[in-house]
Design a protein around this motif. Structure first.
Motif, PDB file in Angstrom:
ATOM      1  N   GLY A   1       0.884  -1.210   0.157  1.00  0.00           N
ATOM      2  CA  GLY A   1      -0.013   0.153   0.060  1.00  0.00           C
ATOM      3  C   GLY A   1       1.016   1.286   0.005  1.00  0.00           C
ATOM      4  N   LEU A   2       2.055   1.306   0.781  1.00  0.00           N
ATOM      5  CA  LEU A   2       2.853   2.308   0.932  1.00  0.00           C
ATOM      6  C   LEU A   2       3.461   2.689  -0.262  1.00  0.00           C
ATOM      7  CD1 LEU A   2       3.747   4.822   2.733  1.00  0.00           C
ATOM      8  CD2 LEU A   2       5.628   3.124   3.611  1.00  0.00           C
ATOM      9  N   GLY A   3       4.228   1.459  -0.843  1.00  0.00           N
ATOM     10  CA  GLY A   3       4.795   1.646  -2.191  1.00  0.00           C
ATOM     11  C   GLY A   3       3.899   2.010  -3.225  1.00  0.00           C
TER      12      GLY A   3
ATOM     13  N   LEU B   1      -4.135   1.991   7.195  1.00  0.00           N
ATOM     14  CA  LEU B   1      -3.284   1.021   6.778  1.00  0.00           C
ATOM     15  C   LEU B   1      -2.183   0.665   7.559  1.00  0.00           C
ATOM     16  CD1 LEU B   1      -3.008  -1.347   4.694  1.00  0.00           C
ATOM     17  CD2 LEU B   1      -1.630   0.119   3.510  1.00  0.00           C
ATOM     18  N   LEU B   2      -1.216   1.995   7.674  1.00  0.00           N
ATOM     19  CA  LEU B   2      -0.119   1.429   8.332  1.00  0.00           C
ATOM     20  C   LEU B   2      -0.175   1.428   9.895  1.00  0.00           C
ATOM     21  CD1 LEU B   2       2.161   4.513   6.646  1.00  0.00           C
ATOM     22  CD2 LEU B   2       2.325   1.904   6.340  1.00  0.00           C
ATOM     23  N   GLY B   3      -1.126   2.088  10.600  1.00  0.00           N
ATOM     24  CA  GLY B   3      -1.709   2.153  11.978  1.00  0.00           C
ATOM     25  C   GLY B   3      -2.185   0.861  12.271  1.00  0.00           C
ATOM     26  N   THR B   4      -3.109   0.297  11.564  1.00  0.00           N
ATOM     27  CA  THR B   4      -3.569  -1.043  12.099  1.00  0.00           C
ATOM     28  C   THR B   4      -2.958  -2.002  11.406  1.00  0.00           C
ATOM     29  OG1 THR B   4      -5.088  -0.897  10.309  1.00  0.00           O
ATOM     30  CG2 THR B   4      -6.226  -0.008  12.385  1.00  0.00           C
TER      31      THR B   4
ATOM     32  N   ILE C   1       0.306  -2.558  13.682  1.00  0.00           N
ATOM     33  CA  ILE C   1      -0.154  -3.299  15.283  1.00  0.00           C
ATOM     34  C   ILE C   1      -0.468  -4.546  15.131  1.00  0.00           C
ATOM     35  CG2 ILE C   1      -2.048  -3.069  16.694  1.00  0.00           C
ATOM     36  CD1 ILE C   1       0.015  -0.839  17.146  1.00  0.00           C
ATOM     37  N   PHE C   2      -1.344  -4.999  13.756  1.00  0.00           N
ATOM     38  CA  PHE C   2      -1.832  -6.249  13.740  1.00  0.00           C
ATOM     39  C   PHE C   2      -0.475  -7.151  13.535  1.00  0.00           C
ATOM     40  CE2 PHE C   2      -5.998  -6.123  14.753  1.00  0.00           C
ATOM     41  CZ  PHE C   2      -6.800  -5.566  14.073  1.00  0.00           C
ATOM     42  N   ALA C   3       0.104  -6.793  12.529  1.00  0.00           N
ATOM     43  CA  ALA C   3       1.505  -7.445  12.349  1.00  0.00           C
ATOM     44  C   ALA C   3       2.212  -7.801  13.409  1.00  0.00           C
ATOM     45  CB  ALA C   3       2.318  -6.913  11.236  1.00  0.00           C
ATOM     46  N   ALA C   4       2.584  -6.855  14.427  1.00  0.00           N
ATOM     47  CA  ALA C   4       3.285  -7.072  15.669  1.00  0.00           C
ATOM     48  C   ALA C   4       2.839  -8.123  16.565  1.00  0.00           C
ATOM     49  CB  ALA C   4       3.538  -5.763  16.233  1.00  0.00           C
TER      50      ALA C   4
ATOM     51  N   ILE D   1      -3.499   9.553  15.061  1.00  0.00           N
ATOM     52  CA  ILE D   1      -2.281  10.251  15.300  1.00  0.00           C
ATOM     53  C   ILE D   1      -1.446  10.273  13.782  1.00  0.00           C
ATOM     54  CG2 ILE D   1       0.101  10.172  16.497  1.00  0.00           C
ATOM     55  CD1 ILE D   1      -1.145   9.328  18.807  1.00  0.00           C
ATOM     56  N   LEU D   2      -1.401   9.023  13.198  1.00  0.00           N
ATOM     57  CA  LEU D   2      -0.410   9.132  12.035  1.00  0.00           C
ATOM     58  C   LEU D   2      -1.401  10.126  10.924  1.00  0.00           C
ATOM     59  CD1 LEU D   2       0.378   5.389  11.535  1.00  0.00           C
ATOM     60  CD2 LEU D   2       1.746   7.183  12.007  1.00  0.00           C
ATOM     61  N   LEU D   3      -2.684   9.897  10.996  1.00  0.00           N
ATOM     62  CA  LEU D   3      -3.524  10.980  10.167  1.00  0.00           C
ATOM     63  C   LEU D   3      -3.089  12.473  10.273  1.00  0.00           C
ATOM     64  CD1 LEU D   3      -5.342  11.422   7.966  1.00  0.00           C
ATOM     65  CD2 LEU D   3      -7.224  11.278   9.370  1.00  0.00           C
ATOM     66  N   SER D   4      -3.297  12.759  11.677  1.00  0.00           N
ATOM     67  CA  SER D   4      -2.723  14.044  11.943  1.00  0.00           C
ATOM     68  C   SER D   4      -1.513  14.576  11.683  1.00  0.00           C
ATOM     69  CB  SER D   4      -2.888  14.405  13.719  1.00  0.00           C
ATOM     70  OG  SER D   4      -4.382  13.872  13.918  1.00  0.00           O
ATOM     71  N   LEU D   5      -0.469  13.659  11.649  1.00  0.00           N
ATOM     72  CA  LEU D   5       0.843  13.887  11.404  1.00  0.00           C
ATOM     73  C   LEU D   5       1.099  14.038   9.652  1.00  0.00           C
ATOM     74  CD1 LEU D   5       3.128  11.234  13.168  1.00  0.00           C
ATOM     75  CD2 LEU D   5       3.383  13.786  13.455  1.00  0.00           C
TER      76      LEU D   5
END
Lengths: 156, 73
Positions: free
Chosen positions: A35-37, A55-58, A61-64, A107-111
């Motif tokens: 997705g990022l790429g 996508l990145l946030g969840t 977290i889910f991967a971890a 938080i990511l969206l705000s950043l």
């Protein structure tokens, strides 16, 4: 069910679950990377910042959580018992990650957007907060299981 | 703990080794060794029954109660 049979079933099932969790974790990481790429390649990151934050946030977290669960199941498949201090720590770590995941996308969206923004008009995602609380309660129940396991191990 | 295990004494009297006792009772060497050194917190009646049967003794021969303020022999 006899104890020996139960332990061998636990070991078999835990081995399978550890493989499943590891694959799930890799899939989550892969989805995040793709997705990022894709958004960076097509220069659509700014337009799709809400999707990227979610996508990145969840996803991360889910991967971890999946990798921690894989480690937990590997430990269970080796020892044959789910009630150990390591299991309790792993569950509490997963609960903590899920709690972080309830507000990390916002938080990511705000950043990304440089101002306060939320994905669904609320800062905390209940869909991540509730599982976090449930897993934490399960960790406390496992604590009691650890005590019972110790008593069983010390009984000849 | 106030319950003392005298398993080593009874085994010596019967001239029985740990391996032999473990085989006949059906408890692992490790667990029997823990029992001998008093590193267990509980014993099942079935285990006690098997030990007494093999060693031909009474539970009181293996288990001894000492009050906390009494010196141990």
């Amino acid at each position: 069910m006899k104890k020996v049979t139960a332990i061998s079933k636990i070991k078999e099932n835990s081995t399978a679950m550890s493989v499943l969790m590891a694959v799930l974790g890799l899939l989550c990481l892969g989805a995040c990377a793709m997705g990022l790429g894709d958004s960076l390649y097509h220069s659509t990151f700014t337009e799709k910042k809400e999707e990227m934050a979610s996508l990145l946030g969840t996803g991360l977290i889910f991967a971890a959580c999946a990798f921690i669960a894989a480690y937990l199941f590997i430990r269970i498949s080796r020892t044959g018992t789910p009630f150990s201090d390591t299991s309790v720590k792993c569950l509490k770590n997963i609960a903590f990650l899920l709690f972080i995941g309830s507000f990390l996308p916002n938080i990511l969206l705000s950043l990304f957007s440089g101002k306060y923004e939320t994905i669904n008009d609320s800062f905390i995602e209940i869909s991540m907060l509730v599982p976090s609380v449930i897993v934490f309660c399960a960790a406390e129940a496992f604590n009691y299981g650890v005590i019972l396991q110790q008593e069983s191990d010390e009984t000849v | 703990m106030s319950i003392i295990l005298r398993l080593d004494r009874v085994m010596a009297d019967r001239k029985m080794s740990l391996n032999e006792l473990s085989e006949r009772v059906g408890v692992s060497n490790v667990n029997l060794s823990k029992l001998k050194t008093g590193k267990v917190s509980a014993i099942r009646f079935s285990t006690l029954d098997a030990i007494c049967s093999v060693l031909d003794c009474q539970p009181g021969d293996i288990l001894e109660y000492i009050r906390d303020n009494e010196p141990q022999p």
